[in-house]
Structure formats: C-alpha cells, structure tokens
Enzyme design. Structure first.
Site, PDB file in Angstrom:
ATOM      1  CB  SER A  38      -1.104  -0.163   1.143  1.00 30.51           C
ATOM      2  OG  SER A  38      -1.578   1.224   1.105  1.00 30.51           O
ATOM      3  CE  LYS A  92     -15.364  -5.001 -11.073  1.00 28.81           C
ATOM      4  NZ  LYS A  92     -15.958  -3.857 -11.518  1.00 28.81           N
TER       5      LYS A  92
HETATM    6  P1  NAP Z   1     -10.409   1.823  -4.236  1.00 32.52           P
HETATM    7  O1  NAP Z   1     -11.067   1.969  -3.110  1.00 32.52           O
HETATM    8  O2  NAP Z   1     -10.036   3.290  -4.961  1.00 32.52           O
HETATM    9  O3  NAP Z   1      -8.914   1.261  -4.025  1.00 32.52           O
HETATM   10  C1  NAP Z   1      -7.759   1.038  -4.988  1.00 32.52           C
HETATM   11  C2  NAP Z   1      -6.553   1.150  -4.388  1.00 32.52           C
HETATM   12  O4  NAP Z   1      -5.590   0.882  -5.052  1.00 32.52           O
HETATM   13  C3  NAP Z   1      -6.134   2.358  -3.636  1.00 32.52           C
HETATM   14  O5  NAP Z   1      -6.855   2.482  -2.457  1.00 32.52           O
HETATM   15  C4  NAP Z   1      -4.734   2.647  -3.488  1.00 32.52           C
HETATM   16  O6  NAP Z   1      -4.462   1.628  -2.596  1.00 32.52           O
HETATM   17  C5  NAP Z   1      -4.468   1.567  -4.959  1.00 32.52           C
HETATM   18  N1  NAP Z   1      -3.910   2.450  -5.814  1.00 32.52           N
HETATM   19  C6  NAP Z   1      -2.708   2.063  -6.559  1.00 32.52           C
HETATM   20  N2  NAP Z   1      -2.543   2.732  -7.657  1.00 32.52           N
HETATM   21  C7  NAP Z   1      -3.525   3.609  -7.757  1.00 32.52           C
HETATM   22  C8  NAP Z   1      -3.796   4.888  -8.503  1.00 32.52           C
HETATM   23  N3  NAP Z   1      -3.359   4.928  -9.431  1.00 32.52           N
HETATM   24  N4  NAP Z   1      -4.965   5.378  -8.163  1.00 32.52           N
HETATM   25  C9  NAP Z   1      -5.702   4.998  -7.298  1.00 32.52           C
HETATM   26  N5  NAP Z   1      -5.406   3.936  -6.347  1.00 32.52           N
HETATM   27  C10 NAP Z   1      -4.191   3.194  -6.767  1.00 32.52           C
HETATM   28  O7  NAP Z   1     -10.786   1.230  -5.555  1.00 32.52           O
HETATM   29  P2  NAP Z   1     -11.732  -0.517  -5.326  1.00 32.52           P
HETATM   30  O8  NAP Z   1     -13.243   0.035  -5.262  1.00 32.52           O
HETATM   31  O9  NAP Z   1     -11.133  -1.073  -4.180  1.00 32.52           O
HETATM   32  O10 NAP Z   1     -11.641  -0.948  -6.784  1.00 32.52           O
HETATM   33  C11 NAP Z   1     -10.383  -1.305  -7.245  1.00 32.52           C
HETATM   34  C12 NAP Z   1     -10.499  -2.694  -8.108  1.00 32.52           C
HETATM   35  O11 NAP Z   1     -11.709  -3.618  -7.692  1.00 32.52           O
HETATM   36  C13 NAP Z   1     -11.243  -1.889  -9.391  1.00 32.52           C
HETATM   37  O12 NAP Z   1     -10.763  -2.732 -10.789  1.00 32.52           O
HETATM   38  C14 NAP Z   1     -12.658  -2.453  -9.276  1.00 32.52           C
HETATM   39  O13 NAP Z   1     -13.466  -2.581 -10.726  1.00 32.52           O
HETATM   40  C15 NAP Z   1     -12.681  -3.668  -8.649  1.00 32.52           C
HETATM   41  N6  NAP Z   1     -13.813  -3.918  -7.781  1.00 32.52           N
HETATM   42  C16 NAP Z   1     -14.560  -3.176  -6.923  1.00 32.52           C
HETATM   43  C17 NAP Z   1     -15.672  -3.306  -6.336  1.00 32.52           C
HETATM   44  C18 NAP Z   1     -16.300  -2.388  -5.285  1.00 32.52           C
HETATM   45  O14 NAP Z   1     -17.369  -2.625  -4.777  1.00 32.52           O
HETATM   46  N7  NAP Z   1     -15.392  -1.233  -5.084  1.00 32.52           N
HETATM   47  C19 NAP Z   1     -16.098  -4.394  -6.534  1.00 32.52           C
HETATM   48  C20 NAP Z   1     -15.700  -5.284  -7.304  1.00 32.52           C
HETATM   49  C21 NAP Z   1     -14.264  -4.889  -7.857  1.00 32.52           C
HETATM   50  P3  NAP Z   1      -3.123   2.036  -1.352  1.00 32.52           P
HETATM   51  O15 NAP Z   1      -3.250   3.227  -1.196  1.00 32.52           O
HETATM   52  O16 NAP Z   1      -3.017   0.981  -0.607  1.00 32.52           O
HETATM   53  O17 NAP Z   1      -2.120   1.763  -2.595  1.00 32.52           O
END
Ligand code: NAP
Length: 310
Positions: A38, A92
């Site tokens: 992270s 995904k």
């Molecule tokens: P999120 O809450 O924004 O988390 C993504 C994490 O990735 C960030 O917290 C950050 O974690 C890290 N990161 C590394 N490079 C980054 C960048 N350039 N910009 C932003 N974050 C970056 O997103 P999420 O909802 O978990 O989604 C992540 C993936 O899971 C996506 O592909 C999404 O389609 C999939 N997904 C999401 C959900 C949902 O309900 N949210 C459901 C199924 C699948 P660190 O600060 O720890 O590095």
C-alpha cells in the site's frame, strides 16, 4: 512448485481489498496472507510495504499476489510479481484496455507463472443454475438493466471517472461478464450512446444493443440511481421461455417463478478457483467483457450531461 498454504500479498488496499479480498483469504486455509502492499495505509495486523519490490527486498516469501489497484495501474506490480515467480490474481477488469490486459498475460506467460483474470459476478450463487437454462435454450432477446448509485458504492474514487477508469462500466462490466459466460459468442455492439458528465471523462450512463445473428439484447447501465440498485438480466428464448437473473446473480427465476435466491460469496469462489489454478499450474484469462466495453467506447454517440459530484 508452490507449497500450501499459498503465501499471498495484496496490492492496493482500497474498498474491495478490505471488504472482500482480506476476509476471503483469511477464511480459505489454502492461503496465508503475508503482506499488504500500500502507498497509503499505516501498519496493520499484517506487514505493510510501499511496493512489492520493497517486500521482496525485506525477504518476505510470497507465492502469489492479488492486484486490487484500479485497472490501469497494474503493470508494475505484475512485472514485480512475475519476475519473482508469483502467481497473479487480477481484480476485474484485468486492465485498462484489452491490449494492456494481453500485455499482462504475456508478462505472466514469459515468466511461467499462473495468471487469473477474475470476474467476481461469475461466482454469484445462481450463475450455475442460469448456465444450465442457457445451455438448453436458444436466445432470442433480452434486457440488461444495471443501475446503482455511484456516490453510494464508489465515494471519492476519482480514478473511476478519469480515462481508463470505466465510469458506469465499472459495475456494468459485471453484467457483461455474466452474459459472456452464459453465452460465450461474439457479441456485436450496435446503437451505442454514452452520457458523459461535463466535469469528468467517463460515462455516467451507457445504452447499447448486443446482437448475434439470432438474438438482440438491449443494455442500460446507469450510475445515477439513488433509490435502489437494479442488477438484472432478463432473457427470452426462441421458445418464449424466460430467465431472470436478479441481484447480480444472487437470484434466478424461470418463466416468472423464483427458482432460488442464494447468499452471495463471490470472493470465496474466486479464491477457490485461484487455488485450483495454482494447483493445476493453469491460467484463466478471458477478456471478452472488456472487449465489449471497448467496442461500445469506439462506436458510441457521446452526449455531455450535467456535472456530477464525486
Ligand atoms: P479503491 O477503493 O479506490 O482502491 C484502489 C486502491 O488501489 C487504492 O486505495 C490504492 O491503495 C491503490 N492504488 C494504486 N495505484 C493507484 C492509483 N493510480 N489510483 C488510485 N488508487 C491506486 O478502488 P476499489 O473499489 O477497491 O476498486 C479496485 C478494483 O476492484 C477496481 O478494478 C474495481 O473495478 C474492482 N472492484 C471494486 C468493487 C467495489 O465495490 N468497490 C467491487 C468489485 C471489484 P493504496 O493506497 O493502498 O496503495
């Protein structure tokens, strides 16, 4: 040869890593969570490193990596994982574009490691029952309706609204992952329209048709539904028989009568599959849902609509 439990690290500790990946890994004895990668979280119950390379440099033994960053920010982690012989699980969609996804596949292939492009909705409880119906019915028409509230499900996720972030296709691609698993044929995109708010780059609404020679499905994705979520697929066979997949695959009705409604454990299914792939030394990499999205983007008429609050 990987020994069990598989020592796994998660890259990108955002919403999905916290809500689903960590609990699914902790409840599967085939896995041991050894590190969180992270850029932002403080120390937790698990060792935290700023990058995979930093974890390897610190001597952490890692057999597999689950990459849960936004789709366009995965290449460096894939390179690092593959070059250290780790199996790779991708959230995904596997990457920001089909070409980028194929590059990740090639990185894994050249390093001789397994790679799994996971599609969580394919592990929803009633998808198997839906698959049995589809295997015995020739499709004629259908509607996919995928409505949710972006502010509720993706608060503050600026990346989702920027190029490579997919906008309403972030949830909508889940429906396409179900359709393309049930009917793995070539879907042609027609009549595509995208609504892009003035202050972002990605659509808040998408409407298009998906056709084969014998069938047409109309698709409507909307990210502005502030009442309730609708994640449903209505299919009509050439015989007139119908299948309704509701709640993203948690429920199924045939000819209007509910067959079953199950408890969603999609991520338990993902990790069971990943463990099997590692055991078999196999990969599972289907990018057809992403290919449909790319076709919509390239064919769509784009209108600009009022700004949204992220
Ligand atoms: P999120 O809450 O924004 O988390 C993504 C994490 O990735 C960030 O917290 C950050 O974690 C890290 N990161 C590394 N490079 C980054 C960048 N350039 N910009 C932003 N974050 C970056 O997103 P999420 O909802 O978990 O989604 C992540 C993936 O899971 C996506 O592909 C999404 O389609 C999939 N997904 C999401 C959900 C949902 O309900 N949210 C459901 C199924 C699948 P660190 O600060 O720890 O590095």
């Amino acid at each position: 040869m990987i020994k069990f439990p598989i020592r796994i690290a998660i890259v990108g500790i955002g919403k999905i890593a916290r809500d689903q990946h960590i609990p699914a890994i902790l409840s599967n004895p085939d896995f041991e969570l050894v590190a969180l990668i992270s850029r932002s979280i403080p120390t937790t119950d698990f060792p935290v490193f700023a990058s995979l390379e930093a974890a390897f440099d610190a001597g952490v033994a890692i057999d597999a990596v689950a990459i849960c960053t936004p789709p366009s920010a995965r290449t460096a982690a894939c390179h690092a994982a593959a070059s250290h012989g780790c199996a790779i699980l991708l959230e995904k969609p596997p990457a920001g574009t089909g070409m980028e996804a194929l590059t990740l596949k090639q990185i894994a292939y050249e390093a001789g490691v397994q790679i799994f492009a996971s599609w969580h909705s394919r592990f929803a409880p009633m998808i198997e029952a839906a698959g049995e119906w589809c295997a015995s019915h020739r499709l004629q028409s259908g509607q996919i309706t995928w409505y949710e509230d972006a502010a509720k499900w993706h608060p503050g996720q600026d990346w989702l609204w920027r190029a490579g972030g997919f906008g309403v296709f972030d949830p909508g691609i889940n429906a396409l992952s179900i359709l393309s698993a049930l009917y793995p044929v070539t879907w042609q995109v027609q009549h595509a329209r995208l609504h892009v708010p003035e202050n972002v780059e990605m659509p808040v609404r998408a409407q298009f048709d998906l056709s084969t020679e014998a069938s047409t499905i109309s698709v409507d994705f909307d990210f502005r539904s502030t009442s309730t979520e609708t994640w449903s697929i209505h299919l009509v066979a050439q015989t007139g028989a119908t299948l309704d997949i509701v709640d993203g695959g948690a429920g199924v009705s045939i000819d209007g009568a509910q067959v079953a409604h199950g408890k969603s454990q999609e991520y338990a299914g993902i990790y069971r599959r990943f463990s099997e792939l590692v055991k078999m030394g196999a990969s599972d990499f289907d990018i057809s849902p992403l290919a449909i999205v790319e076709d919509v983007f390239s064919a769509a008429h784009v209108s600009h609509v009022e700004s949204i609050t992220i």
